[in-house]
Write a protein that holds these residues in place. Structure first.
Motif, PDB file in Angstrom:
ATOM      1  N   GLY A  60      -1.273  -2.488   0.368  1.00  0.00           N
ATOM      2  CA  GLY A  60      -1.369  -2.592  -1.094  1.00  0.00           C
ATOM      3  C   GLY A  60      -1.070  -3.998  -1.576  1.00  0.00           C
ATOM      4  O   GLY A  60      -1.759  -4.527  -2.458  1.00  0.00           O
ATOM      5  N   CYS A  61      -0.045  -4.619  -0.998  1.00  0.00           N
ATOM      6  CA  CYS A  61       0.304  -5.982  -1.423  1.00  0.00           C
ATOM      7  C   CYS A  61      -0.783  -6.977  -1.036  1.00  0.00           C
ATOM      8  O   CYS A  61      -1.124  -7.874  -1.810  1.00  0.00           O
ATOM      9  CB  CYS A  61       1.650  -6.405  -0.819  1.00  0.00           C
ATOM     10  N   ILE A  62      -1.341  -6.822   0.159  1.00  0.00           N
ATOM     11  CA  ILE A  62      -2.387  -7.770   0.587  1.00  0.00           C
ATOM     12  C   ILE A  62      -3.650  -7.564  -0.255  1.00  0.00           C
ATOM     13  O   ILE A  62      -4.257  -8.515  -0.735  1.00  0.00           O
ATOM     14  CB  ILE A  62      -2.670  -7.624   2.104  1.00  0.00           C
ATOM     15  N   LYS A  63      -4.028  -6.307  -0.488  1.00  0.00           N
ATOM     16  CA  LYS A  63      -5.210  -6.028  -1.326  1.00  0.00           C
ATOM     17  C   LYS A  63      -4.990  -6.539  -2.742  1.00  0.00           C
ATOM     18  O   LYS A  63      -5.902  -7.087  -3.362  1.00  0.00           O
ATOM     19  CB  LYS A  63      -5.486  -4.514  -1.362  1.00  0.00           C
ATOM     20  N   GLY A  64      -3.774  -6.334  -3.251  1.00  0.00           N
ATOM     21  CA  GLY A  64      -3.458  -6.799  -4.606  1.00  0.00           C
ATOM     22  C   GLY A  64      -3.618  -8.307  -4.745  1.00  0.00           C
ATOM     23  O   GLY A  64      -3.975  -8.809  -5.813  1.00  0.00           O
ATOM     24  N   HIS A  85       1.101   2.263  -8.105  1.00  0.00           N
ATOM     25  CA  HIS A  85      -0.215   1.633  -8.144  1.00  0.00           C
ATOM     26  C   HIS A  85      -0.525   0.943  -6.813  1.00  0.00           C
ATOM     27  O   HIS A  85      -1.617   1.079  -6.248  1.00  0.00           O
ATOM     28  CB  HIS A  85      -0.278   0.609  -9.291  1.00  0.00           C
ATOM     29  N   LEU A  86       0.458   0.193  -6.286  1.00  0.00           N
ATOM     30  CA  LEU A  86       0.238  -0.549  -5.036  1.00  0.00           C
ATOM     31  C   LEU A  86       0.092   0.400  -3.850  1.00  0.00           C
ATOM     32  O   LEU A  86      -0.692   0.150  -2.929  1.00  0.00           O
ATOM     33  CB  LEU A  86       1.398  -1.523  -4.802  1.00  0.00           C
ATOM     34  N   ASP A  87       0.826   1.492  -3.880  1.00  0.00           N
ATOM     35  CA  ASP A  87       0.756   2.481  -2.810  1.00  0.00           C
ATOM     36  C   ASP A  87      -0.645   3.083  -2.758  1.00  0.00           C
ATOM     37  O   ASP A  87      -1.228   3.264  -1.692  1.00  0.00           O
ATOM     38  CB  ASP A  87       1.807   3.577  -3.091  1.00  0.00           C
ATOM     39  N   GLU A  88      -1.188   3.326  -3.946  1.00  0.00           N
ATOM     40  CA  GLU A  88      -2.529   3.898  -4.027  1.00  0.00           C
ATOM     41  C   GLU A  88      -3.569   2.878  -3.564  1.00  0.00           C
ATOM     42  O   GLU A  88      -4.480   3.182  -2.803  1.00  0.00           O
ATOM     43  CB  GLU A  88      -2.787   4.324  -5.474  1.00  0.00           C
ATOM     44  N   LEU A  89      -3.383   1.627  -4.020  1.00  0.00           N
ATOM     45  CA  LEU A  89      -4.288   0.538  -3.636  1.00  0.00           C
ATOM     46  C   LEU A  89      -4.313   0.379  -2.119  1.00  0.00           C
ATOM     47  O   LEU A  89      -5.356   0.084  -1.530  1.00  0.00           O
ATOM     48  CB  LEU A  89      -3.792  -0.755  -4.300  1.00  0.00           C
ATOM     49  N   GLY A  90      -3.168   0.588  -1.483  1.00  0.00           N
ATOM     50  CA  GLY A  90      -3.069   0.412  -0.032  1.00  0.00           C
ATOM     51  C   GLY A  90      -3.271   1.692   0.748  1.00  0.00           C
ATOM     52  O   GLY A  90      -3.026   1.708   1.955  1.00  0.00           O
ATOM     53  N   GLY A  91      -3.706   2.764   0.076  1.00  0.00           N
ATOM     54  CA  GLY A  91      -3.949   4.025   0.778  1.00  0.00           C
ATOM     55  C   GLY A  91      -2.706   4.547   1.479  1.00  0.00           C
ATOM     56  O   GLY A  91      -2.765   4.962   2.633  1.00  0.00           O
ATOM     57  N   GLY A  92      -1.548   4.458   0.814  1.00  0.00           N
ATOM     58  CA  GLY A  92      -0.319   4.980   1.416  1.00  0.00           C
ATOM     59  C   GLY A  92       0.484   3.919   2.150  1.00  0.00           C
ATOM     60  O   GLY A  92       1.471   4.228   2.805  1.00  0.00           O
TER      61      GLY A  92
END
Lengths: 547, 131
Positions: free
Chosen positions: A419-423, A407-414
């Motif tokens: 991903g962690c910062i966006k999360g 999920h985080l990888d997808e949120l961060g576009g790879g």
């Protein structure tokens, strides 16, 4: 004849230095250092992916470090406590800072009222740091500092103090917690916005990789995530994801992975669900090794071996019948040891009510000593490895964690860093943790989960409480006076110049801020002055309140 | 119309697990809940209580600063003419309960308080105020 995994393990084991002890049962049955299938196949400790432990010999070489966290009042109070710890054979210092210091505030800041020296030691300037470590040989001991938002500034004061006292930075050994991502997710002691804070983490990782080979730059911490209410799998996944984010951060700054990964360490919770915790630690080692090798290309063994500190779960302790907390802590500590922890802090029975008294802290340490010296559980590495149940639970922890990474990888576009910062920015982590905390609370309320003395077996819960540690406000006035004297005794022109340099360098994201911070610290610039100067450039983080 | 409750974190204490759980319990029990977020001062809590015209203020305190901060919140609210009752929850040693009540705190909750007791006490405090 082909060599079995056990042959490989044995070779490494025999090359390890072992401690003196009788490694047999109480009745005299001799014990092997580790057990596995009869044909020598399977996983062994010290072998990739390290599910069974980072080292071949584990506690046969060295028991875990009994690292008890301390800090209170002013720097000289804590210095006295440190010297006591060293005298009684303690092998590491662990520094707790008070709330104003954790948030980068000076002791005379109006927001610091009532909090100075209460939950830890107050550090305002180099003068306090000098008192804190006065008469302690910092090249001979290791120092752990639990600090995050102002970690770079406090670290700068620590280095300036050591070098002034004659210990060069290259000889300093210890750990800076410096795990800012979990502050936004769980512990909530943040100052700057996430991306600006990450620049400071990058600067400390680069600085230590170049100049301080004995220093652990980040202690990636799941403890606070779990205390804030996450499940075991969320603690595992969020902590390792944060670890991947720091790896990507440093690689983006141009550091080769094997130059810094060996100096990353971890800090996990030991909660009350015994086998789930053990499975969590085993899964953590396996996941870290695989991701570091396969995704990030690490080659050094030290980069792949996850090493961790454990603390028993403060949140599992009850104010009702507090003596029962000794039992909870013992069970949790045992999970940490069976899971192969490298160091351990055991909570005191009064944790749900106050800071520990001397007696309750001693019982907590004695709990570790009973496990270490009476039970023989440290004789055999990964004693639950091979249990159908524990292996299945380890696989399940790993599966749940991989789902969250995806999920985080997808949120961060790879990118796990993105991903962690966006999360954090999207409140995804915070929402997941609050949901899990509420779900658990629901189970306590409807009796689906039992807490002895709280929702069942309550006879005795209304007895008068035990004696608690009282902290007065006297230290606060003493510390304010001291800060005032430092402010008046320093070269103000030098302070102004150091702050001007700090502001100018902060505005250029390419510059490493550690040299400017060390220079400011040496001129007795206060922590609050450094942090306010940086906030002038970075801004301040405000969390959107959500229920 | 449902009753309005302001739930706040005052001072430097970042422990927000309990405050969020309590906010959800009260919301599920039919209250309109406003959460201030972290790092409030007695003045910002009092101002929010006036602006939001709330019927009750709940403070969550786990860092040991309750004897300094809870009375300051009560005083700030009263100085602004806000007479809504104040309740406190968190790590509060038993022998501090009376001192908080003497300073104008209407009720104190400690860890392990069941949800229904929390809701019942909040309703009782509100009823006593209304009477």
């Amino acid at each position: 004849m082909t060599r079995t995994p056990r042959d490989v393990w044995r070779e490494e084991f025999e090359a390890s230095r072992l401690r003196e002890a009788d490694f047999s049962t109480m009745s005299g049955v001799p014990l092997a250092p580790v057990y596995g299938p009869a044909d020598g196949s399977g996983d062994y400790p010290g072998q990739y992916p390290y599910t069974r432990g980072p080292y071949a010999s584990m506690y046969r070489s060295k028991l875990w470090t009994m690292r008890m966290f301390a800090g209170f009042g002013t720097a000289d109070d804590t210095n006295w406590r440190f010297k006591e710890i060293i005298k009684s054979g303690g092998d590491g210092l662990s520094t707790a800072f008070d709330m104003p210091t954790l948030l980068g505030l000076d002791s005379d800041d109006p927001m610091a009222l009532g909090e100075v020296g209460r939950c830890g030691v107050a550090i305002d300037t180099l003068a306090d740091m000098e008192d804190l470590y006065a008469g302690i040989d910092l090249a001979a001991t290791t120092t752990s500092m639990t600090i995050n938002s102002p970690a770079a500034a406090i670290f700068a004061m620590f280095i300036a103090q050591a070098e002034k006292a004659g210990t060069p930075r290259a000889r300093l050994g210890g750990t800076l917690q410096n795990d800012i991502l979990k502050e936004y997710q769980a512990q909530k002691e943040f100052v700057f916005p996430p991306r600006q804070s990450m620049r400071l983490v990058r600067d400390t990782i680069s600085f230590t990789a170049a100049e301080m080979p004995r220093w652990h730059s980040v202690s990636i911490s799941g403890y606070h995530i779990r205390e804030a209410g996450s499940t075991a799998a969320e603690e595992l996944a969020f902590t390792l994801a944060n670890g991947f984010a720091y790896v990507e951060l440093a690689m983006k700054a141009g550091l080769p992975i094997d130059s810094f990964a060996p100096r990353l360490s971890f800090f996990f919770n030991a909660h009350i669900d015994f086998f789930e915790e053990i499975a969590k630690y085993r899964a953590a080692r396996r996941i870290w090794a695989r991701w570091l090798r396969e995704r990030y290309g690490a080659q050094l063994e030290r980069s792949l071996q996850l090493r961790f500190h454990t603390q028993t779960a403060g949140v599992s302790l009850t104010a009702q019948q507090p003596e029962v907390n000794i039992v909870r802590t013992a069970i949790e500590a045992l999970a940490g040891v069976l899971g192969g922890t490298q160091s351990l802090h055991t909570n005191s029975m009064d944790e749900a009510m106050a800071l520990p008294t001397e007696k309750s802290a001693r019982i907590a340490l004695r709990t570790q000593q009973v496990i270490a010296y009476e039970t023989n559980v440290a004789h055999v590495a990964d004693p639950l490895g091979g249990s159908f149940f524990v292996e299945a639970l380890t696989d399940e922890m790993e599966r749940q964690a991989e789902e969250l990474f995806a999920h985080l990888d997808e949120l961060g576009g790879g990118s796990l860093l993105e991903g962690c910062i966006k999360g954090i920015e999207d409140n995804w982590f915070q929402g997941r943790i609050a949901d899990s905390a509420f779900e658990l609370e629901r189970k306590f309320n409807n009796g689906q989960r039992v807490v002895v003395g709280v929702n069942r077996f309550k006879e005795g819960s209304d007895e008068r409480g035990m004696e608690l540690l009282e902290i007065t406000n006297e230290d606060e006035a003493r510390q304010r006076k001291r800060l005032d004297a430092v402010r008046h005794g320093r070269d103000q022109a030098a302070v102004d110049a150091a702050l001007a340099t700090l502001a100018a360098e902060a505005a250029d994201p390419e510059i490493n801020l550690m040299p400017a911070l060390i220079d400011a610290a040496a001129r007795y610039v206060t922590l609050g002055e450094m942090m306010n100067t940086l906030a002038g450039v970075f801004g301040r983080h405000v969390e959107v309140p959500t229920i | 119309m449902s009753e309005r409750v302001l739930i706040g974190k005052v001072g430097l204490d970042g422990h927000d697990r309990g405050v969020k759980v309590v906010a959800r319990i009260l919301r599920d029990a039919g209250f309109e809940v406003i959460y201030t977020g972290l790092f409030q001062t007695p003045a910002t809590i009092a101002a929010a209580a006036v602006d939001e015209d709330v019927d009750l203020v709940g403070l969550s305190m786990l860092s040991g600063a309750h004897l300094t901060l809870a009375p300051a919140v009560v005083a700030e609210m009263r100085a602004r003419g806000c007479n809504a009752p104040v309740v406190v929850g968190g790590i509060i040693p038993e022998h501090h309960h009376q001192r908080l009540k003497d300073a104008g705190v209407a009720a104190v909750f400690t860890p392990g308080a069941p949800a229904e007791e929390l809701v019942r006490t909040v309703r009782a405090v509100l009823a006593a105020e209304g009477a």
